[in-house]
Design a protein around this motif. Sequence first.
Motif: not given
Length: 290
Positions: A162-167
């Motif tokens: 749902v989110s890829t911010d942590h990548y």
Amino acid sequence: MTVRTPLLDTLDLERLDDDLFRGTSPDVGWQRIFGGQVIAQSLVAAQRTVPPERPVHSLHGYFVRPGDPSIPVIYRVGRVRDGGSFTTRTVSGIQHGAAIFTLMASFQRHENGLDHQIRMPDVPGPDDLPTGEALGREILARAPDAIRRYWDRPRPVEFRPVSTDHYFTDAKLPPEQRIWVRVVEDIGDDPALNAAALAYLSDMTLLDTSLFAHGLSVFDARIQAASLDHAMWFHRPLRVSDWLLYAQDSPSSSGARGLTRGSLFDRDGHLVASVAQEGLIRPKRRDREA
């Protein structure tokens, strides 16, 4: 008829004796056996000593030593109890004469009873998120080398976070993750196979969630990360070839260990399984000595 897939080949253990099985690893260039593989193979070994009308309802496993993917794993099953409603098995996964993984699993004949569950998180569905190929291109274009190598690897499971911010950031983020997962190929409706395949994919992405609060990732070269133990509870029928929402949160990290919990929902919102895992997360030795 179930079509043979690489995942099914991995889960199809060779029977050596009544309670002794041999499993092999796919040749994908990994330095150690993927933890989900030994969980799933151990479960398959236990399942083959239990009548099919008693599906697994829980398992608890410990990772004892890193597994060597270049040689088979021998799985020895212990028949702890065959009761009126429940069956209990232990499994030891052995390489080089020593245990690399231990499992205890419990099986139960079907019973009707009280029924309730938590609500599935309100998130975009898998059809509203980038496909695995598109997501891979996005991540590979901007991600560090370690993440690009991870996404380049072939795998039998597709992810749609749902989110890829942590990548793409080292900012400290809430320790939670929502990710749609499914087995790429249709493995059929067999409950035992679906439970084993769910055990396989349940080890993916969990440990990373416990690092979000610290602005770190399992891909960080400064971090030593490894799964220590893994528990699962199977609540309702499931199909791993259909999309499942894997909702994860990490309530605590301490003592060089991180704890993550996971809930797996089908697309209709049914809670099909729950997961808990503790993993080792600590600076590598050269960083601890600096």
